[in-house]
Structure formats: structure tokens, C-alpha cells
Design a protein around this motif. Structure first.
Motif, PDB file in Angstrom:
ATOM      1  N   SER A 179     112.751-110.098   1.165  1.00 12.98           N
ATOM      2  CA  SER A 179     112.405-110.228   2.581  1.00 12.98           C
ATOM      3  C   SER A 179     110.963-110.699   2.763  1.00 12.98           C
ATOM      4  O   SER A 179     110.674-111.527   3.627  1.00 12.98           O
ATOM      5  CB  SER A 179     112.612-108.886   3.295  1.00 12.98           C
ATOM      6  OG  SER A 179     112.358-109.005   4.675  1.00 12.98           O
TER       7      SER A 179
ATOM      8  N   LEU B 282     113.277-108.276   7.472  1.00 15.10           N
ATOM      9  CA  LEU B 282     114.295-107.233   7.426  1.00 15.10           C
ATOM     10  C   LEU B 282     113.904-106.215   6.360  1.00 15.10           C
ATOM     11  O   LEU B 282     113.515-106.594   5.251  1.00 15.10           O
ATOM     12  CB  LEU B 282     115.668-107.839   7.093  1.00 15.10           C
ATOM     13  CG  LEU B 282     116.303-108.725   8.176  1.00 15.10           C
ATOM     14  CD1 LEU B 282     117.589-109.336   7.654  1.00 15.10           C
ATOM     15  CD2 LEU B 282     116.571-107.919   9.441  1.00 15.10           C
TER      16      LEU B 282
ATOM     17  N   GLY C 213     110.417-112.147  13.798  1.00 18.13           N
ATOM     18  CA  GLY C 213     110.900-110.834  13.398  1.00 18.13           C
ATOM     19  C   GLY C 213     110.263-109.657  14.083  1.00 18.13           C
ATOM     20  O   GLY C 213     110.791-108.551  14.040  1.00 18.13           O
TER      21      GLY C 213
ATOM     22  N   LYS D  55     127.050-106.975  15.696  1.00 19.08           N
ATOM     23  CA  LYS D  55     125.924-106.398  14.960  1.00 19.08           C
ATOM     24  C   LYS D  55     125.773-107.087  13.600  1.00 19.08           C
ATOM     25  O   LYS D  55     124.657-107.397  13.159  1.00 19.08           O
ATOM     26  CB  LYS D  55     126.161-104.900  14.770  1.00 19.08           C
ATOM     27  CG  LYS D  55     124.925-104.036  14.856  1.00 19.08           C
ATOM     28  CD  LYS D  55     125.315-102.564  14.869  1.00 19.08           C
ATOM     29  CE  LYS D  55     124.059-101.711  15.082  1.00 19.08           C
ATOM     30  NZ  LYS D  55     124.382-100.269  15.118  1.00 19.08           N
TER      31      LYS D  55
ATOM     32  N   GLU E 279     122.755-109.655  12.273  1.00 20.98           N
ATOM     33  CA  GLU E 279     122.005-109.377  11.053  1.00 20.98           C
ATOM     34  C   GLU E 279     122.041-110.556  10.083  1.00 20.98           C
ATOM     35  O   GLU E 279     121.021-110.934   9.499  1.00 20.98           O
ATOM     36  CB  GLU E 279     122.586-108.138  10.363  1.00 20.98           C
ATOM     37  CG  GLU E 279     121.639-107.430   9.428  1.00 20.98           C
ATOM     38  CD  GLU E 279     120.688-106.518  10.182  1.00 20.98           C
ATOM     39  OE1 GLU E 279     119.797-105.959   9.534  1.00 20.98           O
ATOM     40  OE2 GLU E 279     120.850-106.354  11.397  1.00 20.98           O
TER      41      GLU E 279
ATOM     42  N   SER F 226     120.004-113.458  11.443  1.00 25.10           N
ATOM     43  CA  SER F 226     118.589-113.114  11.299  1.00 25.10           C
ATOM     44  C   SER F 226     118.125-113.332   9.863  1.00 25.10           C
ATOM     45  O   SER F 226     117.017-113.816   9.620  1.00 25.10           O
ATOM     46  CB  SER F 226     118.361-111.655  11.707  1.00 25.10           C
ATOM     47  OG  SER F 226     117.007-111.280  11.558  1.00 25.10           O
ATOM     48  N   ALA F 227     118.978-112.981   8.903  1.00 20.23           N
ATOM     49  CA  ALA F 227     118.641-113.179   7.487  1.00 20.23           C
ATOM     50  C   ALA F 227     118.599-114.657   7.144  1.00 20.23           C
ATOM     51  O   ALA F 227     117.664-115.132   6.483  1.00 20.23           O
ATOM     52  CB  ALA F 227     119.649-112.454   6.606  1.00 20.23           C
TER      53      ALA F 227
ATOM     54  N   THR G 138     116.521-107.105  14.020  1.00 20.67           N
ATOM     55  CA  THR G 138     117.681-106.318  13.619  1.00 20.67           C
ATOM     56  C   THR G 138     118.090-105.369  14.729  1.00 20.67           C
ATOM     57  O   THR G 138     117.251-104.936  15.531  1.00 20.67           O
ATOM     58  CB  THR G 138     117.387-105.513  12.338  1.00 20.67           C
ATOM     59  OG1 THR G 138     118.526-104.706  11.998  1.00 20.67           O
ATOM     60  CG2 THR G 138     116.180-104.607  12.528  1.00 20.67           C
TER      61      THR G 138
ATOM     62  N   THR H 248     120.213-102.833   9.068  1.00 20.90           N
ATOM     63  CA  THR H 248     119.736-103.043   7.696  1.00 20.90           C
ATOM     64  C   THR H 248     119.621-101.761   6.873  1.00 20.90           C
ATOM     65  O   THR H 248     120.118-101.717   5.737  1.00 20.90           O
ATOM     66  CB  THR H 248     118.377-103.767   7.705  1.00 20.90           C
ATOM     67  OG1 THR H 248     118.479-104.933   8.508  1.00 20.90           O
ATOM     68  CG2 THR H 248     117.962-104.164   6.302  1.00 20.90           C
TER      69      THR H 248
ATOM     70  N   ARG I 119     123.404-105.077   1.094  1.00 20.61           N
ATOM     71  CA  ARG I 119     121.994-105.429   0.911  1.00 20.61           C
ATOM     72  C   ARG I 119     121.844-106.647   0.005  1.00 20.61           C
ATOM     73  O   ARG I 119     120.997-107.514   0.244  1.00 20.61           O
ATOM     74  CB  ARG I 119     121.222-104.241   0.352  1.00 20.61           C
ATOM     75  CG  ARG I 119     121.139-103.070   1.324  1.00 20.61           C
ATOM     76  CD  ARG I 119     120.384-101.885   0.769  1.00 20.61           C
ATOM     77  NE  ARG I 119     120.387-100.785   1.720  1.00 20.61           N
ATOM     78  CZ  ARG I 119     119.718 -99.644   1.585  1.00 20.61           C
ATOM     79  NH1 ARG I 119     118.970 -99.475   0.497  1.00 20.61           N
ATOM     80  NH2 ARG I 119     119.781 -98.713   2.501  1.00 20.61           N
TER      81      ARG I 119
ATOM     82  N   ILE J  98     122.838-109.749   2.054  1.00 20.31           N
ATOM     83  CA  ILE J  98     121.791-110.122   3.012  1.00 20.31           C
ATOM     84  C   ILE J  98     120.590-110.707   2.276  1.00 20.31           C
ATOM     85  O   ILE J  98     119.972-111.681   2.734  1.00 20.31           O
ATOM     86  CB  ILE J  98     121.361-108.906   3.853  1.00 20.31           C
ATOM     87  CG1 ILE J  98     122.497-108.481   4.800  1.00 20.31           C
ATOM     88  CG2 ILE J  98     120.106-109.205   4.663  1.00 20.31           C
ATOM     89  CD1 ILE J  98     122.815-109.499   5.873  1.00 20.31           C
TER      90      ILE J  98
END
Length: 451
Positions: free
Chosen positions: A54, A61, A285, A384, A388, A391-392, A399, A403, A411, A414
Motif C-alpha cells: 500500500s 489502504l 485516500g 462495499k 474497495e 480504490s485498490a 475505504t 480492509t 488481503r 487487494i
């Protein structure tokens, strides 16, 4: 006889992929150390790897709160990864070459060109010098402003540390924050400063500048001398302005009466938060409103903004503003029955149209595929999960609170999406494909009915 596998035989996209992967792995190993956590215990490898990915992919995230879980050493590792990831590891390597007086080779210039998404090798080293100068200058000015503002709320030493950390994080569109230790609540972000003009304005300026791309910043700085902007700069500036203004208006309308977000804020707080929530999906973010409390219409609109993302050669992700502009221009030209696709009185090459279409389709396939997989393995609402994943991919970092509750498999998925989003689907595709061979023939032209 097959060629020996060496770094020299790798293509620039392959070196970029391996370089980012190596930095992520090194960061994960450092974050696993007991000295990196506040409780002095080793952090599980999956958590350390996710955080390192990240940070290096400048996403934001997190599975653990940055200020409550990581020690000062861990936070320094994170902010170092953000700076390296934002500027690109080849930029940092070139900086070392400059400091040691080493000459930049042709191979390294090709790598810089690929890393900065520059059109050609001409002036790429000169552009690199500007990248370092502009980055340090912008981050330095923002750090001073943040420090002065936060010195009213906390001891000066802490305000200075917060100012430096958040200036780097915001300019690189990373979204990591340290306000969990101030509020006592994890994942606070900038919600404490929803009404604060100085914090909102400075953070938005950093996010916008980081998302414009260094080529555009260079042209704007030199505009007084040259008195002209390239087509690329015109497209980036105009589309960025349009998305920010349109986004702020839509968020303001949708969230004005929402008691979980804008409802309790005064009018100036509503305007500031609407503007901030329009800017931040451009891969920043940070947030001043509770993302989980937003209405579904706002969340879906935010997903669209995150998918579009920032601009080429910037610290942001997404399909990029220029790609979106080319697609819109192609649609308008088709509707109007025009053969050429024209933007600012410039006809676009067919190769640009194909590249924009390929980039968008690859991004759509990736977001759709990962969302489908996670909707099977994670027991959460599809919106949701889609939020996520987008966003990743856009390396945004916003988020709805999903996460930290993801399974280890979730994980990893993502993290891979963040990695692909930072490098770009096309770069990954070029890195994974075998060396192309020139075709000695062409197939006959065929016709397919469309629509």
C-alpha cells in the motif's frame, strides 16, 4: 543457443515490475521486525506485506492504524516507501547516480522514460531533475504550513513530524495519516479538520499537484517563458478541473442533508468537505467525511472518480484523465459522424485510441474479476467490495471500513490489485508477454456489424 538470463536482457516494463516487487518485499521484511511495532512484537507477514504494498503503490489502504500500530521506526519505513513509490524507484536510483557522479546509460534512460510515462528519451534526464526539485519544494512548503497550523493543537516537535509526514503522504497521493493517536480512534484520517480551511486547502493543493503529473507541472511553471502549453497539458488541466468541479457539485447535492456526513456541518464546512471529497478520489485516500456513512449514489459516483484516477506521469493511479478524455472524444466523434477524433484542434492518432480502449478494458476486466472473486470469499455487500477493489486499483486508499476485516486471501488479492494499479495494466501486460515477433503476413480485412 538460448540467451543467458540477465538484468540487461529484461525489458523496461519487466525491470519496473521486478524493481517495485523487490522494494515491496524489502519493506515488508523491515515492517515485520519487532522494532517497527509499538508493542515490540513481530507483525504478521501478511499485514506487513499489505502495508508495504500500500505504501510503495501510494494507495493508503491499511489493515492496522498507522499511528497506533507502527512505531516511529515503522512510520519512517512507511513514509520512505511512499516517497520511493511516488517518485518511482528508477527516479531514486537515478538520484543516487547523480550524487555519486555516475553517468546515466541508455538503458537507464529507457527505464526512466518508462517509469515517468514520458513520450520519448529526449529531455528525460532533465525532466528527472525537475521532478526532484518540484517534489522537494512542494513538500517542503506544505510541511511548513502544516507544522504552523498543527503547532496550535500539539507540541511543536510533534507538529513538525506530522507536517513532514503528511506533506509527503498527501503529495504522493498515499493517504496514510497519523491522527489515530490524536483522536484515540483508528483510521481517523482528516475527519477532525472537516471545517478547517488551511488543512483542507493545503491537502487539496498537494493532492491536485501530485495528480497532475510532473510534465504538466513543468509546463505550467515555464508557461510565463514559453507562452504555450502542449496538447497533453491542456487535456490534463481541463479534465482535472472539470472532474473536480463537477464532483464537488454532485457530492454537495447528494450529501447536503445526510446526517452521517455533511448534515451537522455549517455551510462553509459543507463546501470544504464537498470539494475535498471530489479531490481525494483522484487517488489521494484521505477523507474529511465518514466514507461508510455516505449515500449509495455518492459511493457509486466516487467509484467512477476513483476508476478514472489521476494523470499520466503522476503519483496517482486509475486509467488516467487523458485516457478518459480520449474515450469521451471518440464517443462524441462517433455520435456526430466524424471520421477523425479531434481534441483542441488536434487530430488523435489511431494508435492512441487503441491504447486508451485497451487500457480501459484491461482495467474493467481486472476490477470486475477481483470483485467477483472477493464477493465469493468475503461475506460483505457487493458495493462495499467493488468500492474497495476500485480504490485498490486506482491506488486511492478510500475505504468503507472493509480492509481490516478481509481474510488473508482477500488481503493478498487487494495487494495484487494495488500492485497492478500502480504499475498500470499495460505495463504489466508488456512485462508478462513474450518478446513479440514481427508478422510476415496480414489477414484479409473482414466486417462485423456493431450496435
Amino acid at each position: 543457443m538460448p540467451r543467458k538470463f540477465t538484468l540487461w536482457n529484461l525489458t523496461p516494463p519487466q525491470i519496473l515490475v521486478l524493481g517495485f516487487a523487490g522494494i515491496i518485499l524489502l519493506g515488508a521484511l523491515l515492517l515485520m521486525l519487532p522494532v517497527s511495532s509499538t508493542d515490540g512484537r513481530m507483525t504478521p507477514f501478511i499485514d506487513a506485506l499489505f502495508t508495504s504494498t500500500s505504501a510503495t503503490c501510494v494507495t493508503g489502504l491499511v489493515v492496522v492504524d498507522t499511528s497506533l500500530h507502527w512505531s516511529i521506526f515503522g512510520q519512517i519505513v512507511i513514509i520512505s516507501l511512499i516517497q520511493i513509490g511516488g517518485l518511482g524507484f528508477m527516479s531514486m536510483a537515478t538520484l543516487i547516480f547523480f550524487l555519486t557522479g555516475r553517468r546515466i546509460s541508455l538503458k537507464e534512460r529507457l527505464l526512466l522514460q518508462e517509469a515517468m510515462n514520458h513520450g520519448s528519451m529526449d529531455g528525460v534526464v532533465r525532466l528527472f531533475r525537475k521532478v526532484i526539485l518540484y517534489s522537494l519544494t512542494i513538500e517542503g512548503i506544505a510541511a511548513v504550513i502544516f507544522t504552523i497550523r498543527w503547532s496550535f493543537d500539539m507540541p511543536f516537535g510533534q507538529a513538525l513530524y506530522f507536517g513532514m509526514f503528511h506533506a509527503v503522504s498527501m503529495f504522493n497521493n498515499a493517504g496514510f495519516d497519523l491522527f489515530g493517536q490524536i483522536s484515540g480512534t483508528p483510521f481517523t484520517s482528516l475527519t477532525l479538520y472537516a471545517n478547517d480551511f488551511v488543512i483542507n486547502f493545503t491537502a487539496c493543493a498537494l493532492i491536485i499537484l501530485g495528480g497532475l503529473g510532473f510534465m504538466v507541472i513543468s509546463e505550467v511553471v515555464e508557461y510565463r517563458k514559453c507562452k504555450k502549453l502542449s496538447l497533453h497539458a491542456k487535456v490534463v488541466l481541463s479534465m482535472t478541473a472539470f472532474l473536480i468541479v463537477a464532483g464537488a457539485v454532485i457530492v454537495f447535492i447528494f450529501e447536503y442533508t445526510n446526517p452521517r456526513t455533511m448534515g451537522p456541518l455549517p455551510l462553509h464546512g459543507k463546501i470544504l468537505s464537498a470539494f475535498f471529497q471530489s479531490v481525494t478520489p483522484r487517488t489521494a485516500g484521505a477523507n474529511t467525511l465518514d466514507i461508510g456513512g455516505m449515500r449509495q449514489a455518492t459511493l457509486f459516483f466516487t467509484i467512477i472518480l476513483m476508476f478514472i484516477g489521476a494523470s499520466p506521469g503522476s503519483t496517482g493511479g486509475g486509467i488516467k484523465t487523458t485516457t478518459f478524455t480520449v474515450l469521451v472524444a471518440a464517443m462524441i466523434s462517433m455520435i456526430r459522424g466524424k471520421e477523425d477524433i479531434v481534441v483542441y484542434r488536434n487530430r488523435l492518432n489511431q494508435n492512441r485510441i487503441m491504447k486508451a480502449t485497451t487500457m480501459t478494458l484491461l482495467a474493467l476486466f481486472m476490477v470486475t474479476f477481483v470483485s467477483m472473486i472477493l464477493s465469493t470469499t468475503e461475506p460483505y455487500h457487493f458495493l462495499k467490495i467493488l468500492f474497495e477493489v476500485t480504490s485498490a486499483f486506482g491506488t486511492v486508499g478510500l475505504t468503507m471500513g472493509l480492509t481490516p476485516d478481509l481474510t488473508d486471501f482477500g488481503r493478498v488479492m487487494i495487494a495484487l490489485t494495488m500492485f497492478a494499479g500502480r504499475l498500470g495494466p499495460l505495463t504489466l501486460a508488456y512485462a508478462l508477454q513474450p518478446k513479440p515477433e514481427k508478422e510476415m503476413y496480414r489477414y484479409p480485412e473482414g466486417k462485423i456489424t456493431i450496435g
